[in-house]
Design a protein around this motif. Structure first.
Motif, PDB file in Angstrom:
ATOM      1  N   VAL A  17       0.910  -1.554  -0.221  1.00  0.00           N
ATOM      2  CA  VAL A  17       0.052  -0.087  -0.236  1.00  0.00           C
ATOM      3  C   VAL A  17       1.059   1.086  -0.155  1.00  0.00           C
ATOM      4  O   VAL A  17      -0.149   2.488  -0.232  1.00  0.00           O
ATOM      5  CB  VAL A  17      -0.832   0.575   0.883  1.00  0.00           C
ATOM      6  CG1 VAL A  17      -1.558  -0.406   0.397  1.00  0.00           C
ATOM      7  CG2 VAL A  17       0.186  -0.045   2.668  1.00  0.00           C
ATOM      8  N   ASP A  18       2.405   1.094  -0.131  1.00  0.00           N
ATOM      9  CA  ASP A  18       3.380   2.385   0.349  1.00  0.00           C
ATOM     10  C   ASP A  18       3.485   3.219  -1.094  1.00  0.00           C
ATOM     11  O   ASP A  18       3.507   2.252  -2.139  1.00  0.00           O
ATOM     12  CB  ASP A  18       3.539   2.396   1.122  1.00  0.00           C
ATOM     13  CG  ASP A  18       5.562   1.784   0.209  1.00  0.00           C
ATOM     14  OD1 ASP A  18       6.048   2.271   0.508  1.00  0.00           O
ATOM     15  OD2 ASP A  18       4.927  -0.072   1.002  1.00  0.00           O
ATOM     16  N   SER A  19       4.080   3.811  -1.225  1.00  0.00           N
ATOM     17  CA  SER A  19       4.056   4.669  -2.680  1.00  0.00           C
ATOM     18  C   SER A  19       3.598   4.492  -3.866  1.00  0.00           C
ATOM     19  O   SER A  19       4.041   4.113  -4.651  1.00  0.00           O
ATOM     20  CB  SER A  19       5.548   4.564  -2.762  1.00  0.00           C
ATOM     21  OG  SER A  19       6.355   4.590  -1.548  1.00  0.00           O
ATOM     22  N   PRO A  20       2.261   4.493  -3.593  1.00  0.00           N
ATOM     23  CA  PRO A  20       1.363   4.266  -5.148  1.00  0.00           C
ATOM     24  C   PRO A  20       2.012   5.714  -6.193  1.00  0.00           C
ATOM     25  O   PRO A  20       1.457   5.446  -7.021  1.00  0.00           O
ATOM     26  CB  PRO A  20      -0.368   4.897  -3.924  1.00  0.00           C
ATOM     27  CG  PRO A  20       0.396   5.005  -3.148  1.00  0.00           C
ATOM     28  CD  PRO A  20       1.223   4.948  -2.202  1.00  0.00           C
ATOM     29  N   GLY A 154       6.226  -6.907  -5.405  1.00  0.00           N
ATOM     30  CA  GLY A 154       6.988  -7.435  -4.622  1.00  0.00           C
ATOM     31  C   GLY A 154       8.258  -7.260  -3.101  1.00  0.00           C
ATOM     32  O   GLY A 154       8.645  -7.234  -2.222  1.00  0.00           O
ATOM     33  N   ALA A 155       7.549  -5.792  -2.936  1.00  0.00           N
ATOM     34  CA  ALA A 155       8.519  -4.794  -1.378  1.00  0.00           C
ATOM     35  C   ALA A 155       7.535  -3.337  -1.318  1.00  0.00           C
ATOM     36  O   ALA A 155       7.145  -3.498  -2.219  1.00  0.00           O
ATOM     37  CB  ALA A 155       9.767  -3.962  -2.161  1.00  0.00           C
ATOM     38  N   GLY A 156       8.075  -3.067  -0.736  1.00  0.00           N
ATOM     39  CA  GLY A 156       6.658  -2.453   0.234  1.00  0.00           C
ATOM     40  C   GLY A 156       5.904  -2.721   1.354  1.00  0.00           C
ATOM     41  O   GLY A 156       6.256  -4.055   2.001  1.00  0.00           O
ATOM     42  N   LYS A 157       5.407  -1.810   2.269  1.00  0.00           N
ATOM     43  CA  LYS A 157       4.529  -1.618   3.091  1.00  0.00           C
ATOM     44  C   LYS A 157       3.134  -2.467   2.601  1.00  0.00           C
ATOM     45  O   LYS A 157       2.562  -2.133   2.068  1.00  0.00           O
ATOM     46  CB  LYS A 157       4.134  -0.554   4.326  1.00  0.00           C
ATOM     47  CG  LYS A 157       5.520   0.224   4.734  1.00  0.00           C
ATOM     48  CD  LYS A 157       5.695   0.919   5.209  1.00  0.00           C
ATOM     49  CE  LYS A 157       6.565   2.178   5.552  1.00  0.00           C
ATOM     50  NZ  LYS A 157       6.321   3.470   6.054  1.00  0.00           N
ATOM     51  N   SER A 158       2.933  -3.599   3.515  1.00  0.00           N
ATOM     52  CA  SER A 158       1.643  -4.402   3.610  1.00  0.00           C
ATOM     53  C   SER A 158       1.074  -3.388   4.458  1.00  0.00           C
ATOM     54  O   SER A 158       0.821  -3.356   5.832  1.00  0.00           O
ATOM     55  CB  SER A 158       1.993  -6.092   3.560  1.00  0.00           C
ATOM     56  OG  SER A 158      -0.138  -6.474   3.961  1.00  0.00           O
ATOM     57  N   LEU A 159      -0.581  -3.884   3.959  1.00  0.00           N
ATOM     58  CA  LEU A 159      -2.185  -2.988   4.796  1.00  0.00           C
ATOM     59  C   LEU A 159      -2.122  -4.255   6.325  1.00  0.00           C
ATOM     60  O   LEU A 159      -1.751  -4.235   7.115  1.00  0.00           O
ATOM     61  CB  LEU A 159      -2.936  -3.454   4.355  1.00  0.00           C
ATOM     62  CG  LEU A 159      -4.102  -2.958   4.483  1.00  0.00           C
ATOM     63  CD1 LEU A 159      -4.426  -1.146   5.475  1.00  0.00           C
ATOM     64  CD2 LEU A 159      -5.211  -2.705   3.552  1.00  0.00           C
ATOM     65  N   PHE A 160      -1.859  -5.277   5.613  1.00  0.00           N
ATOM     66  CA  PHE A 160      -1.829  -6.321   6.931  1.00  0.00           C
ATOM     67  C   PHE A 160      -0.874  -6.603   7.190  1.00  0.00           C
ATOM     68  O   PHE A 160       0.253  -7.485   6.531  1.00  0.00           O
ATOM     69  CB  PHE A 160      -3.109  -7.605   6.256  1.00  0.00           C
ATOM     70  CG  PHE A 160      -4.106  -6.862   5.426  1.00  0.00           C
ATOM     71  CD1 PHE A 160      -5.037  -7.026   6.913  1.00  0.00           C
ATOM     72  CD2 PHE A 160      -4.253  -7.060   4.201  1.00  0.00           C
ATOM     73  CE1 PHE A 160      -6.123  -5.784   6.135  1.00  0.00           C
ATOM     74  CE2 PHE A 160      -5.920  -7.060   3.937  1.00  0.00           C
ATOM     75  CZ  PHE A 160      -6.478  -5.916   4.633  1.00  0.00           C
ATOM     76  N   GLY A 161      -0.340  -6.951   8.577  1.00  0.00           N
ATOM     77  CA  GLY A 161       0.577  -7.770   9.368  1.00  0.00           C
ATOM     78  C   GLY A 161       0.596  -9.186   8.897  1.00  0.00           C
ATOM     79  O   GLY A 161      -0.447  -9.532   9.247  1.00  0.00           O
ATOM     80  N   ARG A 162       1.844 -10.115   9.614  1.00  0.00           N
ATOM     81  CA  ARG A 162       1.834 -11.280   9.376  1.00  0.00           C
ATOM     82  C   ARG A 162       1.410 -11.843  11.217  1.00  0.00           C
ATOM     83  O   ARG A 162       2.157 -12.785  11.508  1.00  0.00           O
ATOM     84  CB  ARG A 162       2.674 -11.843   9.152  1.00  0.00           C
ATOM     85  CG  ARG A 162       2.792 -11.280   7.223  1.00  0.00           C
ATOM     86  CD  ARG A 162       1.989 -11.683   7.166  1.00  0.00           C
ATOM     87  NE  ARG A 162       2.316 -11.319   5.614  1.00  0.00           N
ATOM     88  CZ  ARG A 162       1.003 -10.980   4.744  1.00  0.00           C
ATOM     89  NH1 ARG A 162      -0.036 -11.207   4.964  1.00  0.00           N
ATOM     90  NH2 ARG A 162       1.199 -11.158   3.652  1.00  0.00           N
ATOM     91  N   ALA A 163       0.765 -10.721  12.248  1.00  0.00           N
ATOM     92  CA  ALA A 163       0.579 -11.769  13.192  1.00  0.00           C
ATOM     93  C   ALA A 163      -0.120 -12.638  13.075  1.00  0.00           C
ATOM     94  O   ALA A 163      -1.351 -12.395  12.918  1.00  0.00           O
ATOM     95  CB  ALA A 163       0.240 -10.600  14.220  1.00  0.00           C
ATOM     96  N   ASP A 164      -0.012 -13.463  14.673  1.00  0.00           N
ATOM     97  CA  ASP A 164      -0.379 -14.717  14.768  1.00  0.00           C
ATOM     98  C   ASP A 164      -2.208 -14.547  15.329  1.00  0.00           C
ATOM     99  O   ASP A 164      -1.593 -13.633  16.785  1.00  0.00           O
ATOM    100  CB  ASP A 164       0.471 -15.728  15.368  1.00  0.00           C
ATOM    101  CG  ASP A 164      -0.584 -17.343  15.954  1.00  0.00           C
ATOM    102  OD1 ASP A 164      -1.926 -17.504  14.867  1.00  0.00           O
ATOM    103  OD2 ASP A 164       0.172 -18.371  16.130  1.00  0.00           O
ATOM    104  N   ARG A 165      -2.648 -14.490  14.598  1.00  0.00           N
ATOM    105  CA  ARG A 165      -3.939 -13.716  15.702  1.00  0.00           C
ATOM    106  C   ARG A 165      -5.233 -14.902  14.839  1.00  0.00           C
ATOM    107  O   ARG A 165      -5.421 -15.107  13.856  1.00  0.00           O
ATOM    108  CB  ARG A 165      -4.102 -12.235  15.326  1.00  0.00           C
ATOM    109  CG  ARG A 165      -4.389 -12.053  13.872  1.00  0.00           C
ATOM    110  CD  ARG A 165      -5.064 -10.119  13.493  1.00  0.00           C
ATOM    111  NE  ARG A 165      -6.004 -10.099  13.526  1.00  0.00           N
ATOM    112  CZ  ARG A 165      -6.509  -9.293  13.409  1.00  0.00           C
ATOM    113  NH1 ARG A 165      -5.804  -8.401  13.255  1.00  0.00           N
ATOM    114  NH2 ARG A 165      -7.360  -9.169  13.416  1.00  0.00           N
TER     115      ARG A 165
END
Length: 191
Positions: A17-20, A154-165
């Motif tokens: 989601v970053d740098s669009p 392939g690079a950049g900040k994702s909207l969703f984290g990868r936390a175990d939830r």
């Protein structure tokens, strides 16, 4: 009734989601929205949001990027007098931009929870990937308004984290696809 917290943003098919609009974040694929053919109807969601927004929320870095531009932008004139909230542990009041309406610094998730319990309509989060991840993990986001672009970065900040939830179910509120390959996906969080 609690105020609705809405994340809105452009997203690549692989979740970036970053740098669009430029290389602000520094990865080589910055500006990826500009590489997709412009089709006006693919951006109609943004006009709908202008009419629905009663307040804005940003993380510090997104605030610092958007505020100087949006304050004087004709396209964002409707936002000028709306209340704005910046979530930051380091920003100071003297660093806030003048002439862009009421701006409040929120220091914690508890501050955001209190804000959601006040009277008023939807609060929209623009940009602010790290803030969105944190608020998603804290189950504070109520809706996602996404324009998904047909690109893999392939690079950049994702909207969703990868936390175990625990799994979080979403309900599709609205969707559309456009001739340029962009997909509009509006999801409500199911609670």
């Amino acid at each position: 009734m609690a105020r609705e917290l809405v994340y809105t943003g452009f997203m690549s098919l692989d979740g970036v989601v970053d740098s669009p609009g430029g290389k602000v974040e520094g990865h080589r694929s910055g500006g990826w929205v500009m590489e997709t053919e412009f089709v006006p109807e693919a951006f109609s969601l943004k006009g709908e949001e202008l009419a629905d927004t009663t307040a804005l929320m940003f993380g510090r870095r997104s605030y610092e990027a958007f505020a100087p531009i949006w304050r004087d932008s004709e396209d964002h004139a409707a936002y000028k007098e709306l209340p704005k909230y910046v979530v930051s542990s380091s920003l100071t009041d003297d660093a806030l931009i003048e002439g862009w309406g009421e701006i409040t610094i929120l220091r914690s998730t508890a501050d955001i929870e209190k804000l959601k319990q006040t009277d008023g309509g939807p609060i929209y989060i623009h940009g602010s990937a790290e803030l969105a991840q944190h608020l998603s993990d804290a189950d504070l986001i109520d809706r996602y308004n996404l324009l998904v672009f047909p690109v893999l970065l392939g690079a950049g900040k994702s909207l969703f984290g990868r936390a175990d939830r625990p799994a979080q179910q979403l309900r599709l509120r609205d969707s559309a696809t456009y001739s340029n390959g962009v997909a509009k996906l509006v999801y409500d969080v199911v609670r």
